[in-house]
Structures are given as structure tokens and as C-alpha cells.
Design a protein around this motif. Structure first.
Motif, PDB file in Angstrom:
ATOM      1  N   SER A  75      -4.104  14.408  -5.211  1.00  0.00           N
ATOM      2  CA  SER A  75      -2.905  15.073  -5.880  1.00  0.00           C
ATOM      3  C   SER A  75      -3.162  16.281  -6.858  1.00  0.00           C
ATOM      4  O   SER A  75      -4.095  15.983  -7.572  1.00  0.00           O
ATOM      5  CB  SER A  75      -1.847  14.062  -6.467  1.00  0.00           C
ATOM      6  OG  SER A  75      -1.307  13.159  -5.466  1.00  0.00           O
ATOM      7  N   ARG A  76      -2.538  17.335  -6.982  1.00  0.00           N
ATOM      8  CA  ARG A  76      -2.713  18.459  -7.842  1.00  0.00           C
ATOM      9  C   ARG A  76      -1.880  18.580  -8.769  1.00  0.00           C
ATOM     10  O   ARG A  76      -1.966  19.283  -9.765  1.00  0.00           O
ATOM     11  CB  ARG A  76      -2.688  19.617  -6.967  1.00  0.00           C
ATOM     12  CG  ARG A  76      -3.792  19.845  -5.929  1.00  0.00           C
ATOM     13  CD  ARG A  76      -3.572  21.397  -5.306  1.00  0.00           C
ATOM     14  NE  ARG A  76      -2.438  20.883  -4.219  1.00  0.00           N
ATOM     15  CZ  ARG A  76      -2.119  21.977  -3.318  1.00  0.00           C
ATOM     16  NH1 ARG A  76      -2.668  23.057  -3.255  1.00  0.00           N
ATOM     17  NH2 ARG A  76      -1.001  21.671  -2.437  1.00  0.00           N
ATOM     18  N   VAL A  88       0.747  -1.233  -0.074  1.00  0.00           N
ATOM     19  CA  VAL A  88      -0.129  -0.020  -0.131  1.00  0.00           C
ATOM     20  C   VAL A  88       0.887   1.303  -0.045  1.00  0.00           C
ATOM     21  O   VAL A  88       1.818   1.311   1.011  1.00  0.00           O
ATOM     22  CB  VAL A  88      -0.874   0.045   1.290  1.00  0.00           C
ATOM     23  CG1 VAL A  88      -1.675   1.318   1.332  1.00  0.00           C
ATOM     24  CG2 VAL A  88      -1.819  -1.305   1.226  1.00  0.00           C
ATOM     25  N   VAL A  89       0.709   2.036  -0.937  1.00  0.00           N
ATOM     26  CA  VAL A  89       1.594   3.272  -1.230  1.00  0.00           C
ATOM     27  C   VAL A  89       0.734   4.601  -1.269  1.00  0.00           C
ATOM     28  O   VAL A  89       0.194   4.786  -2.041  1.00  0.00           O
ATOM     29  CB  VAL A  89       2.428   3.052  -2.412  1.00  0.00           C
ATOM     30  CG1 VAL A  89       3.247   4.143  -2.533  1.00  0.00           C
ATOM     31  CG2 VAL A  89       3.013   1.818  -2.588  1.00  0.00           C
ATOM     32  N   PRO A  90       0.479   5.385  -0.205  1.00  0.00           N
ATOM     33  CA  PRO A  90      -0.060   6.585  -0.102  1.00  0.00           C
ATOM     34  C   PRO A  90       0.898   7.753  -1.040  1.00  0.00           C
ATOM     35  O   PRO A  90       2.049   7.503  -1.118  1.00  0.00           O
ATOM     36  CB  PRO A  90      -0.251   6.845   1.241  1.00  0.00           C
ATOM     37  CG  PRO A  90       0.860   6.303   1.869  1.00  0.00           C
ATOM     38  CD  PRO A  90       1.114   5.199   1.265  1.00  0.00           C
ATOM     39  N   ALA A  91       0.075   8.325  -1.906  1.00  0.00           N
ATOM     40  CA  ALA A  91       0.810   9.262  -2.751  1.00  0.00           C
ATOM     41  C   ALA A  91       0.200  10.761  -2.770  1.00  0.00           C
ATOM     42  O   ALA A  91      -1.121  10.706  -2.942  1.00  0.00           O
ATOM     43  CB  ALA A  91       1.273   8.903  -4.145  1.00  0.00           C
ATOM     44  N   TYR A  92       0.932  11.794  -2.487  1.00  0.00           N
ATOM     45  CA  TYR A  92       0.314  12.929  -2.725  1.00  0.00           C
ATOM     46  C   TYR A  92       1.539  13.641  -3.445  1.00  0.00           C
ATOM     47  O   TYR A  92       2.297  14.188  -2.951  1.00  0.00           O
ATOM     48  CB  TYR A  92      -0.065  13.571  -1.297  1.00  0.00           C
ATOM     49  CG  TYR A  92      -0.604  15.315  -1.401  1.00  0.00           C
ATOM     50  CD1 TYR A  92      -1.690  15.344  -2.075  1.00  0.00           C
ATOM     51  CD2 TYR A  92       0.237  16.201  -0.657  1.00  0.00           C
ATOM     52  CE1 TYR A  92      -2.131  16.579  -1.973  1.00  0.00           C
ATOM     53  CE2 TYR A  92      -0.257  17.316  -0.991  1.00  0.00           C
ATOM     54  CZ  TYR A  92      -1.464  17.839  -1.513  1.00  0.00           C
ATOM     55  OH  TYR A  92      -1.946  19.037  -1.668  1.00  0.00           O
ATOM     56  N   ASN A  93       1.066  14.382  -4.518  1.00  0.00           N
ATOM     57  CA  ASN A  93       2.131  14.895  -5.539  1.00  0.00           C
ATOM     58  C   ASN A  93       3.386  14.500  -5.606  1.00  0.00           C
ATOM     59  O   ASN A  93       4.375  15.275  -5.197  1.00  0.00           O
ATOM     60  CB  ASN A  93       2.184  16.632  -5.046  1.00  0.00           C
ATOM     61  CG  ASN A  93       0.753  17.419  -4.860  1.00  0.00           C
ATOM     62  OD1 ASN A  93      -0.018  17.028  -5.635  1.00  0.00           O
ATOM     63  ND2 ASN A  93       0.816  18.433  -4.170  1.00  0.00           N
TER      64      ASN A  93
END
Length: 312
Positions: free
Chosen positions: A44-45, A7-12
Motif C-alpha cells: 500500500s502507498r 485472511v484479509v488482503p489490503a491495498y490502500n
């Protein structure tokens, strides 16, 4: 064959995702397990989601969840772990500070019978001395304040067995401090030490303000010590005021009462006012947590989902 989900959380994280996935693939290819990867895009933006979609197209073991907005890392972790159906899951960040090459060591301890295998940092490369000092101070403060033993120098990088995942899934509180929840569920836990590397690309999303908020979240989630401290400060201030008032009374009876002491009076008023505001702030922090829990809002909303395809 046992199944393992990463499980890999990603934000930008568009600057590092491809490098991370390449290294992760090499690790998973060597594991004697049915492995897959589940990315969680936390609103993510940048073009993080489009990169994840390209990874899904190229690798059948890869899936992803896109949240409807940025709910925060704790909610993104929860969304990913809720979707896991495998026998175990590894939580790891995409910034490559936590090396994917450590996953086989976590799996080895899981196969030895442990339900939670957490990675403890022996050193933190690429961080300022002030950042290392505040991190060490936080973990050691939590160790003293919390009734739940939270491992020192340990982040979210860890492996969770199926029954640990099931237990964690029952904890639906809205104000989530995952490091504490991982420890609170209990079961057999052990650690694997590693050297934390500098971020390979991109910029950290954790400034000092957000880290301070996370620290407050952790302390108020797993300790009532601030409330007890406010109580004892109040008792101490009241005791000091009583003794000082008794001394003033005796002094006035014995030596008269000339009109003096204005600076002392102002100092006492400001001190007691500060103590009262501090106590109200602590009470307000806990009251705000109860208010958020009472609304019973969902932890997250999913906008799009592509679960990993099973291997033949």
C-alpha cells in the motif's frame, strides 16, 4: 478448540480498515472458536500499514504480513493462506462489500463437513448496470469455456478447511486466478447466498482495464478454448477461400476474366490478415504464460511479518 484465521488482503484501504476491524471483532467474539486475523498489506502507498500496526497493538488476535511491493491481490491472498496454521481460514476483503456477519454461516457449513464454503452474491448493490452486466457475462462465459466448474457470481469470500488449504498450497503457478484454483482443488464444496453491499469507504482498485486483464487471466488459466477458436476460425477462413477461389476459376473459364474485383481482393486480404493477427495474439498470450512459469520466480517477498499471538 478449533482454530480459525481470517485472511484479509489490503491495498490502500486506510479509509475503511478501522470500521472493518470493529465489525469483524464483534463477529469473532461470538464464535465458539479460537479466532485470529491476518492482514496482508500488498504494498500500500497510503497509511494502511500504520493502521494495521495500531490494530495489532490493540488486539492480540491480530497479525499482519507486509509484502515488499504490490504483487497483486492473487499473490497477496497466496501469501496470507501460506501463513495460516489454523484448522480453517476465511478469505474476505476489507472494503465491507462482503459482510463479516456472514462468517458464522460459513463456519456452520464447515462444521457440517464441507471443505470449501463460498459466498455467492444474490445481488450487487452500489454497482453500475454495465458493471453488473460484464460481471455476469464473465462468470457465464467461464462456466461454458472452462473444464473446471467455477461458481457463478462468486468472489474470493469463502472458507477453506485445513486439507483444502494444504491442497491449495501445492499449486505454485505464477499466473494465478484464485477463484479457479479454489474450485480446481475439489473436495466437498457448498455455497451461502448473501446480498453484496456498496463499498463503505475509499475507492475500488479494480477499473475496467484491470478487470479485463483478470478475465483474460481466468480464461487462459482454465481453458484452451481461445486456441481452439483460433483453429476453427482458420479452418473456416481457409474453407471460404477455397470455395471462393473455385467459384472464381469456374467463372473465368465460362465467362472470361475481365480485370475486376480489386475491392473484394483488398477485403479478403484484410480479413485474412486480421484472422492471422488474432490467432498470433492468442498464441502469444499462452506463450507468455509459459515464459513466466519457466522463470520460476517466487510469488511474493515479505518485508515484515507479525503473526497473531495465541490466545490463552
Amino acid at each position: 478448540m478449533p482454530q480459525l484465521t481470517i485472511v484479509v488482503p489490503a491495498y490502500n484501504e486506510s479509509a475503511v480498515l478501522k470500521s472493518f476491524h470493529r465489525r469483524l471483532q464483534q463477529v469473532l467474539d461470538e464464535l465458539p472458536l479460537d479466532c485470529n486475523v491476518l492482514y496482508v498489506d500488498d504494498g500500500s502507498r497510503d497509511d494502511t500499514w500504520s493502521i494495521i500496526e495500531s490494530l495489532i497493538a490493540l488486539d492480540s488476535r491480530t497479525g499482519a504480513i507486509k509484502l515488499s511491493r504490490n504483487f497483486g491481490k492473487e499473490a497477496a491472498l497466496t501469501a496470507g493462506l501460506d501463513a495460516v496454521t489454523a484448522d480453517a481460514a476465511v478469505v474476505i476483503d476489507a472494503d465491507l462489500q462482503d459482510p463479516p456477519e456472514l462468517i458464522p454461516a460459513l463456519v456452520e457449513q464447515w462444521q457440517a463437513g464441507y471443505d470449501v464454503v463460498y459466498a455467492t452474491r444474490s445481488a450487487r448493490e452500489g454497482e453500475t448496470p454495465f458493471k453488473r452486466f460484464t460481471a455476469a457475462a464473465f462468470y457465464r462465459s467461464m462456466e461454458r469455456l472452462s473444464d473446471t466448474a467455477i461458481p457463478r457470481d462468486t468472489g474470493d469470500f469463502r472458507l477453506l478447511s485445513r486439507r483444502a488449504l494444504d491442497a491449495l498450497g501445492q499449486l505454485r503457478e505464477r499466473q494465478r486466478f484464485m477463484k479457479g484454483l479454489f474450485s480446481w482443488i475439489g473436495y466437498r464444496q457448498t455455497s451461502v447466498r448473501y446480498l453484496r453491499e456498496p463499498r463503505e469507504a475509499g475507492t475500488t482498485k479494480w477499473n475496467y482495464w484491470r478487470l479485463a486483464q483478470l478475465a483474460i487471466e481466468g480464461i487462459t488459466s482454465f481453458s484452451t478454448a481461445p486456441l481452439r477458436l483460433a483453429t476453427w476460425v482458420g479452418v473456416g477462413a481457409a474453407g471460404f477461400a477455397f470455395v471462393y477461389g473455385l467459384w472464381v476459376l469456374i467463372h473465368a473459364l465460362l465467362y472470361g476474366d475481365p480485370v475486376r474485383g480489386y475491392p473484394t481482393l483488398i477485403l479478403v486480404i484484410l480479413f485474412l490478415g486480421g484472422v492471422q493477427l488474432l490467432a498470433l495474439g492468442v498464441i502469444g498470450e499462452y506463450l507468455g504464460r509459459n515464459y513466466a512459469e519457466s522463470k520460476q520466480r517466487p510469488l511474493y517477498f515479505v518485508e515484515e511479518q507479525h503473526l497473531p499471538r495465541r490466545q490463552p
